[in-house]
Design an enzyme around this catalytic site. Structure first.
Site, mmCIF file in Angstrom:
data_model
loop_
_atom_site.group_PDB
_atom_site.id
_atom_site.type_symbol
_atom_site.label_atom_id
_atom_site.label_comp_id
_atom_site.label_asym_id
_atom_site.label_seq_id
_atom_site.Cartn_x
_atom_site.Cartn_y
_atom_site.Cartn_z
ATOM 1 N N ASP A 9 72.419 52.773 48.246
ATOM 2 C CA ASP A 9 73.349 52.168 47.273
ATOM 3 C C ASP A 9 73.118 52.592 45.816
ATOM 4 O OD1 ASP A 9 73.994 50.934 49.622
ATOM 5 O OD2 ASP A 9 73.711 48.893 48.909
ATOM 6 N N ASP A 51 77.762 50.485 49.557
ATOM 7 C CA ASP A 51 78.692 49.378 49.712
ATOM 8 C C ASP A 51 80.101 49.951 49.623
ATOM 9 O OD1 ASP A 51 76.797 47.382 49.934
ATOM 10 O OD2 ASP A 51 77.408 46.302 48.135
ATOM 11 N N HIS A 53 83.463 47.959 49.902
ATOM 12 C CA HIS A 53 84.152 46.714 50.181
ATOM 13 C C HIS A 53 85.670 46.857 50.136
ATOM 14 C CE1 HIS A 53 80.390 44.612 50.190
ATOM 15 N NE2 HIS A 53 80.122 44.898 48.937
ATOM 16 N N HIS A 62 81.933 37.351 50.683
ATOM 17 C CA HIS A 62 80.978 38.069 49.834
ATOM 18 C C HIS A 62 81.421 38.059 48.376
ATOM 19 C CE1 HIS A 62 77.597 40.770 49.322
ATOM 20 N NE2 HIS A 62 78.360 41.692 48.769
ATOM 21 N N HIS A 78 82.870 44.144 43.405
ATOM 22 C CA HIS A 78 82.090 45.355 43.151
ATOM 23 C C HIS A 78 82.263 46.329 44.317
ATOM 24 C CE1 HIS A 78 79.424 42.846 45.625
ATOM 25 N NE2 HIS A 78 78.905 43.983 46.064
ATOM 26 N N LYS A 103 78.894 50.361 54.268
ATOM 27 C CA LYS A 103 78.672 49.001 54.744
ATOM 28 C C LYS A 103 79.491 48.016 53.915
ATOM 29 C CE LYS A 103 74.330 48.700 52.102
ATOM 30 N NZ LYS A 103 74.658 47.703 51.076
ATOM 31 N N CYS A 145 69.436 44.934 48.887
ATOM 32 C CA CYS A 145 69.751 45.879 49.960
ATOM 33 C C CYS A 145 68.570 46.735 50.383
ATOM 34 C CB CYS A 145 70.951 46.730 49.563
ATOM 35 S SG CYS A 145 72.459 45.730 49.377
#
Length: 206
Positions: A9, A51, A53, A62, A78, A103, A145
């Protein structure tokens, strides 16, 4: 008996100026690039996690609602997939990354072991295919993470090392406790051979 490096990340939203920027994130991108420039050929596989999203829902709770984020289970928006915030930091050398995994696509994922490639191959399956037995972990954030990734790697039976000078975290105390947790389950917390170390494994949120 292969060895993998997981770069967790190192994204614009987790570095200075991002939605959840962590102090030292940009410098960390440079340091990881220097490390892979020196040691990249020692790894059989280098994986970059991000990440990624959804931008049109709360990603399983989340993203915070109108009440605002608690910065424990709920967060500001984010790393929405396809936006600049979700991209790797420009100082991270992505040319050495063999496989990219994503993810948090609609779920509150933290560990890279919850991530998968664009074609749907889960990280654990990818590591099994490559016969990986040893996993080194670097990236952001130590207390979130990175912690989750290292603990999942140990739970899956991998020999795990976290380079404490190649991670940065949100909170110094929580970051130190995260490293202790990793040690407690048999993981290694080491320092790389880079010339300059970070002052501590945590930094204040910008």
């Amino acid at each position: 008996m292969a060895r993998a490096l997981l770069v967790v990340d190192v994204q614009n939203d987790f570095t200075e100026g991002g939605a959840l920027g962590v102090t030292g994130g940009a410098a960390l991108a440079e340091r990881i690039s220097a490390f892979t420039g020196r040691h990249g050929d020692e790894y059989d596989l280098i994986v970059g996690s991000r990440d990624w999203h959804h931008g049109d829902d709360d990603n399983g709770g989340h993203f915070a609602g109108p009440e605002g984020p608690d910065f424990v289970d709920t967060w500001p928006v984010h790393c929405v997939g396809g936006t600049p915030g979700a991209e790797y930091h420009p100082d991270l050398d992505t040319s050495v990354i063999d496989v990219h995994v994503f993810k948090g696509r609609g779920r509150p994922d933290y560990s890279a072991f919850q991530a998968s490639t664009d074609d749907g191959t889960a990280l654990p399956d990818l590591l099994a295919e490559r016969r990986v037995t040893t996993v080194d972990v670097v990236g952001i954030a130590t207390d979130h993470c990175v912690r989750a990734t290292a603990l999942d790697a140990r739970a899956a039976g991998y020999d795990v090392a976290v380079y404490e000078d190649l991670v940065v975290g949100v909170d110094p105390d929580r970051s130190a406790r995260a490293l202790d947790e990793i040690r407690a389950v048999g993981g290694h917390v080491d320092r790389s051979d880079m010339d300059e170390g970070l002052a501590n494994p945590g930094g204040a949120v910008l």
